[in-house]
Design a protein around this motif. Structure first.
Motif, PDB file in Angstrom:
ATOM      1  N   ARG A 230      53.217   9.073   1.095  1.00  0.00           N
ATOM      2  CA  ARG A 230      53.426  10.322   1.838  1.00  0.00           C
ATOM      3  C   ARG A 230      52.109  11.021   2.153  1.00  0.00           C
ATOM      4  O   ARG A 230      51.898  11.476   3.275  1.00  0.00           O
ATOM      5  N   ASP A 231      51.232  11.105   1.177  1.00  0.00           N
ATOM      6  CA  ASP A 231      50.041  11.935   1.327  1.00  0.00           C
ATOM      7  C   ASP A 231      48.806  11.184   1.824  1.00  0.00           C
ATOM      8  O   ASP A 231      47.864  11.820   2.305  1.00  0.00           O
ATOM      9  N   HIS A 232      48.804   9.852   1.717  1.00  0.00           N
ATOM     10  CA  HIS A 232      47.574   9.124   2.019  1.00  0.00           C
ATOM     11  C   HIS A 232      47.764   7.942   2.968  1.00  0.00           C
ATOM     12  O   HIS A 232      47.005   7.795   3.929  1.00  0.00           O
ATOM     13  N   LEU A 233      48.750   7.090   2.719  1.00  0.00           N
ATOM     14  CA  LEU A 233      48.908   5.921   3.582  1.00  0.00           C
ATOM     15  C   LEU A 233      49.207   6.302   5.027  1.00  0.00           C
ATOM     16  O   LEU A 233      48.884   5.547   5.946  1.00  0.00           O
TER      17      LEU A 233
ATOM     18  N   ARG B  21      38.726   8.415   1.795  1.00  0.00           N
ATOM     19  CA  ARG B  21      38.186   9.738   1.470  1.00  0.00           C
ATOM     20  C   ARG B  21      39.276  10.649   0.918  1.00  0.00           C
ATOM     21  O   ARG B  21      39.027  11.453   0.017  1.00  0.00           O
ATOM     22  N   GLY B  22      40.484  10.530   1.468  1.00  0.00           N
ATOM     23  CA  GLY B  22      41.592  11.325   0.952  1.00  0.00           C
ATOM     24  C   GLY B  22      41.910  10.981  -0.487  1.00  0.00           C
ATOM     25  O   GLY B  22      42.151  11.868  -1.321  1.00  0.00           O
ATOM     26  N   LEU B  23      41.910   9.689  -0.804  1.00  0.00           N
ATOM     27  CA  LEU B  23      42.156   9.275  -2.188  1.00  0.00           C
ATOM     28  C   LEU B  23      41.043   9.769  -3.110  1.00  0.00           C
ATOM     29  O   LEU B  23      41.302  10.242  -4.226  1.00  0.00           O
ATOM     30  N   SER B  24      39.795   9.644  -2.648  1.00  0.00           N
ATOM     31  CA  SER B  24      38.670  10.114  -3.462  1.00  0.00           C
ATOM     32  C   SER B  24      38.806  11.612  -3.748  1.00  0.00           C
ATOM     33  O   SER B  24      38.561  12.073  -4.867  1.00  0.00           O
ATOM     34  N   GLN B  25      39.214  12.366  -2.729  1.00  0.00           N
ATOM     35  CA  GLN B  25      39.376  13.810  -2.906  1.00  0.00           C
ATOM     36  C   GLN B  25      40.504  14.111  -3.874  1.00  0.00           C
ATOM     37  O   GLN B  25      40.417  15.057  -4.673  1.00  0.00           O
TER      38      GLN B  25
END
Length: 201
Positions: free
Chosen positions: A69-72, A91-95
């Motif tokens: 939902r939030d990243h893929l 970058r979203g996962l890293s954040q």
């Protein structure tokens, strides 16, 4: 007669329990801990999960749903070219890890390491989720290859698996170091395969 399952209680058990397991580990988190965090009696846990292993599978699935939902979804953002989608995704996962102080890590990796030798169902579920991650990333890398950003000699499916493995390693290193340096190194590695295009005027 057993009481009917309450979806809200199930969601609390999975949500709060999953957070506990990410922070302190599966074996260190008891059924009583999960029940207390969810605000339900310990016995109610077994109305929703036949075993603690079944609970482990449920929190893995919920974690993956959050990632989807939030990243893929970033990998399907057609406003960006494929390479920029891949960069935005990582970058979203890293954040996400930075926002939690780097400590909890990735639940998939955590449970794979903790239960991989003792629970085939958990190991197999973790492997399935990693393959789904590989597949979603490979599809985007194919697009990057089609537009010339990713060199033609590379195999998108194999590169996707390598990037997932490298990122999971960065998550572990960041967890140990409590800092973002490993993610910066990962991003530098990513730029080798997906160099940024110069802006055109």
């Amino acid at each position: 007669m057993a009481r009917p399952a309450n979806p809200q209680t199930h969601a609390r058990l999975v949500g709060t329990g999953g957070d506990l397991v990410r922070r302190q580990g599966f074996h260190a988190t008891g059924v009583q801990d999960v029940a207390t965090a969810a605000g339900v009696p310990k016995g109610s846990f077994y109305n929703y999960f036949a075993t603690k292993e079944g609970f482990g599978l449920a929190i893995l699935d919920a974690y993956w749903e959050e990632i989807e939902r939030d990243h893929l979804a970033r990998l399907d953002d057609r406003r960006l070219n494929p390479a920029d989608r891949v960069r935005a995704f990582f970058r979203g996962l890293s954040q996400m890890h930075a926002d939690t102080g780097f400590g909890p890590g990735c639940l998939i990796g955590n449970l794979a390491l903790e239960l991989g030798n003792t629970s085939d169902p958990v190991r197999e579920r973790a492997a399935l989720l990693l393959r789904r991650w590989d597949a979603a990333l490979a599809a985007c890398l194919e697009g990057a290859q089609a537009d010339g950003t990713l060199q033609s000699g590379l195999e998108p499916a194999a590169l996707a698996a390598v990037l997932v493995e490298a990122f999971e390693g960065a998550v572990m290193r960041a967890k140990v170091e409590r800092g973002p340096t490993a993610f910066a190194r990962f991003e530098a590695l990513l730029s080798v395969f997906l160099p940024k295009r110069p802006k055109t005027t």
